[in-house]
Design a protein around this motif. Structure first.
Motif, mmCIF file in Angstrom:
data_model
loop_
_atom_site.group_PDB
_atom_site.id
_atom_site.type_symbol
_atom_site.label_atom_id
_atom_site.label_comp_id
_atom_site.label_asym_id
_atom_site.label_seq_id
_atom_site.Cartn_x
_atom_site.Cartn_y
_atom_site.Cartn_z
ATOM 1 N N HIS A 205 0.840 -1.204 0.000
ATOM 2 C CA HIS A 205 0.000 0.000 0.000
ATOM 3 C C HIS A 205 0.874 1.253 0.000
ATOM 4 N N ASP A 206 0.549 2.180 -0.899
ATOM 5 C CA ASP A 206 1.371 3.384 -1.075
ATOM 6 C C ASP A 206 1.296 4.352 0.099
ATOM 7 N N GLU A 207 0.249 4.277 0.914
ATOM 8 C CA GLU A 207 0.098 5.211 2.037
ATOM 9 C C GLU A 207 0.831 4.739 3.290
ATOM 10 N N LEU A 208 1.493 3.602 3.194
ATOM 11 C CA LEU A 208 2.244 3.073 4.328
ATOM 12 C C LEU A 208 3.739 3.305 4.098
ATOM 13 N N PRO A 209 4.558 3.200 5.151
ATOM 14 C CA PRO A 209 6.005 3.418 4.983
ATOM 15 C C PRO A 209 6.598 2.516 3.909
ATOM 16 N N ASP A 319 8.147 8.455 8.812
ATOM 17 C CA ASP A 319 6.844 7.988 8.359
ATOM 18 C C ASP A 319 6.239 7.132 9.473
ATOM 19 N N TYR A 320 4.939 6.819 9.350
ATOM 20 C CA TYR A 320 4.325 5.961 10.364
ATOM 21 C C TYR A 320 3.217 5.120 9.750
ATOM 22 N N ASP A 321 2.892 4.049 10.447
ATOM 23 C CA ASP A 321 1.855 3.121 10.021
ATOM 24 C C ASP A 321 0.590 3.416 10.810
ATOM 25 N N PRO A 322 -0.439 3.980 10.169
ATOM 26 C CA PRO A 322 -1.642 4.371 10.905
ATOM 27 C C PRO A 322 -2.461 3.207 11.441
ATOM 28 N N THR A 323 -2.157 1.971 11.003
ATOM 29 C CA THR A 323 -2.926 0.832 11.512
ATOM 30 C C THR A 323 -2.496 0.432 12.925
ATOM 31 N N LYS A 324 -1.397 1.033 13.410
ATOM 32 C CA LYS A 324 -0.963 0.807 14.792
ATOM 33 C C LYS A 324 -1.535 1.927 15.670
ATOM 34 N N LEU A 325 -2.306 1.568 16.668
ATOM 35 C CA LEU A 325 -2.892 2.564 17.561
ATOM 36 C C LEU A 325 -2.073 2.622 18.852
ATOM 37 N N ILE A 326 -1.204 3.632 18.955
ATOM 38 C CA ILE A 326 -0.463 3.876 20.203
ATOM 39 C C ILE A 326 -1.369 4.751 21.064
ATOM 40 N N ILE A 327 -1.843 4.209 22.172
ATOM 41 C CA ILE A 327 -2.795 4.933 23.028
ATOM 42 C C ILE A 327 -2.099 5.253 24.344
#
Length: 489
Positions: A205-209, A319-327
């Motif tokens: 996926h192009d929107e990922l690192p 860059d970052y992976d938005p599928t990881k939720l750091i809470i």
């Protein structure tokens, strides 16, 4: 060959359909010799392809048939020259990478926040680690990646290094400028080895690192099982020709791999590759959209913060992976461990990891709004229940220092040692590993001088209930150190 094909999985099914009479292992013989309750739960289909490397099914150690075809398709999908399947997890693939390029006394440049498998490989190979300080996030209390400047400096001081290891992305989904790191390393003719345990999906996926292979890295150990849909313990080792020998990789990997390779794991790699290659973009579109929606809703909850693209902009947060939720839960006045335990006991929700200040939740193509809505509800109740504690605690972001390495890890590991009380160990040279797991980042490795500051860090983690692993004494009342030979009076 087409990416829609699954030569290994299809070959196993066709073999099972022939229903051959088996006078070979495994001894359960298609399930008839296994515990009946287990058989009923697992199912006859799975047991029918739990096979061994007989001639019709190829051999992972010297593939010439269906496994070779499956690996070639995987290489094509990942943009590699060669892909090797691993049934020893990504840990086995990481060890193979390091042992391919390093022998006794060879230097390897590594970030300190590496997985324990990296340090195991350094002990096995006899290599000398040249540590780079990862960038520290003082707000979240976590380590990010290494910077291009630090890699450049490390190579200027150690141009004879045999490799540069990069984590891309980190456990928390943050990526450094991998392409630039590869360019710098290759200018010294030094290969780049990538721990891509948490990034199998980023290639699709192009929107990922950027992925390791797309960035021009020489080798990448990639956990297909973590986020790519294969079974636990199945991974791949992707290789590009040039600075490393694929034949050498194959030899080392074979040395580290069981000869009784699981065809269930291998088949799951084959079908996971097909799905990623043919549907990955579409699946990840939905996954990213879902994750971003959850992120927005979490950030509407008082005293909680879910990290987004605002984390970008430093040299280590490229860059970052938005599928990881750091809470982050520290403003709620509780630890990440407290939050993990509460979510488990009250909502039957299990998170990926917790630390002193955060919990980490992963959104994958296996998730839907059903699960994420329950997470939002649970986090809202968590905030409501503990909001009275907010502001009462002044969180101190504390991360372990990198101690001085007095002996090579291998020499320390095999040296003459003694066991002494934990409280008396400051100043001594440790002979064992101590790490917080997950993610397995070393606090001490064999050969380092024990510091009081890091002993304090260990105590703090134990106090809040986080798992400190590695030492022989699980209770950490004592540590194994290099024996001191004192003068005879």
């Amino acid at each position: 060959m087409s990416q829609f094909e699954t030569p290994l999985f299809t070959g196993l099914i066709e073999h099972a359909k022939k229903n051959p009479v088996q006078f070979h292992i495994p001894g359960h013989k298609k399930g008839t010799g296994i515990d009946p309750e287990f058989r009923q739960f697992i199912g006859d289909n799975a047991l029918s392809i739990d096979l061994i490397n007989i001639a019709p099914l190829d051999d992972l150690h010297q593939p010439k048939g269906m496994i070779q075809k499956a690996q070639e398709l995987a290489a094509q999908a990942f943009g590699a020259d060669h892909t090797f399947f691993s049934v020893q997890g990504t840990s086995g693939a990481i060890m193979a990478m390091i042992m391919t390029v390093c022998g006794p006394g060879d230097k390897i440049i590594v970030p300190r926040n590496v997985h324990k498998s990296v340090m195991s490989a350094i002990v096995f190979s006899g290599a000398i680690p040249i540590f780079i300080h990862p960038e520290i996030d003082p707000i979240l209390g976590i380590s990010h990646g290494i910077t291009t400047d630090s890699v450049s400096k490390a190579l200027q001081q150690n141009p004879d290094a045999k490799g540069v290891l990069v984590i891309n992305p980190t456990y928390f989904g943050v990526a450094a400028d991998l392409k630039k790191i590869v360019e710098i390393s290759h200018s010294y003719q030094v290969p780049v080895l990538v721990d891509e345990a948490h990034g199998v999906h980023i290639h699709f996926h192009d929107e990922l690192p950027i992925s390791a292979m797309a960035a021009g890295a020489d080798m990448a150990a990639t956990s297909v099982h973590k986020l790519g849909g294969s079974m636990t313990q199945s991974s791949v080792l992707n290789v590009k020709d040039g600075l490393v020998s694929s034949n050498r990789v194959s030899t080392i990997l074979s040395m580290l791999t069981t000869t009784s390779t699981s065809y269930l794991l291998l088949a799951s790699l084959d079908v996971a590759r097909r799905r990623l290659a043919t549907q990955g973009k579409e699946l990840l579109d939905k996954t990213i959209q879902l994750a971003q929606s959850v992120r927005g809703k979490i950030n509407e909850i008082d005293h909680l913060y879910c990290v987004g693209k605002e984390i970008l902009g430093t040299k280590a947060t490229f860059d970052y992976d938005p599928t990881k939720l750091i809470i982050s839960v520290k403003d709620l006045g509780i630890t990440g461990y407290d939050a993990e335990k509460w979510l488990r006991e009250v909502y039957n929700i299990e998170v990926e990891l917790s630390d002193l200040y955060n919990i980490l939740c992963l959104i994958t193509p296996g998730d839907s709004e059903v699960e994420t809505n329950l997470l939002i509800k649970a986090l809202q109740e968590l905030s409501d229940q503990f909001s009275h504690l907010s502001g009462t605690v002044s969180p101190q972001v504390m991360l372990p220092d990198i101690p001085v390495l007095a002996l090579t890890p291998r020499d320390a590991f095999y040296a003459e040692t003694e066991v002494i009380p934990f409280e008396q160990s400051a100043g001594r040279i440790i002979a064992e590993f101590i790490m917080v797991y997950p993610p397995g980042i070393p606090i001490f490795i064999p050969g380092e001088i024990i510091t009081e500051e890091n002993l304090k860090y260990i105590r703090k983690n134990i106090e809040v209930g986080l798992p400190v692993q590695g030492p022989e004494d699980f209770d950490l009342k004592s540590l194994r150190v290099i024996k001191e030979h004192k003068a005879i009076k």
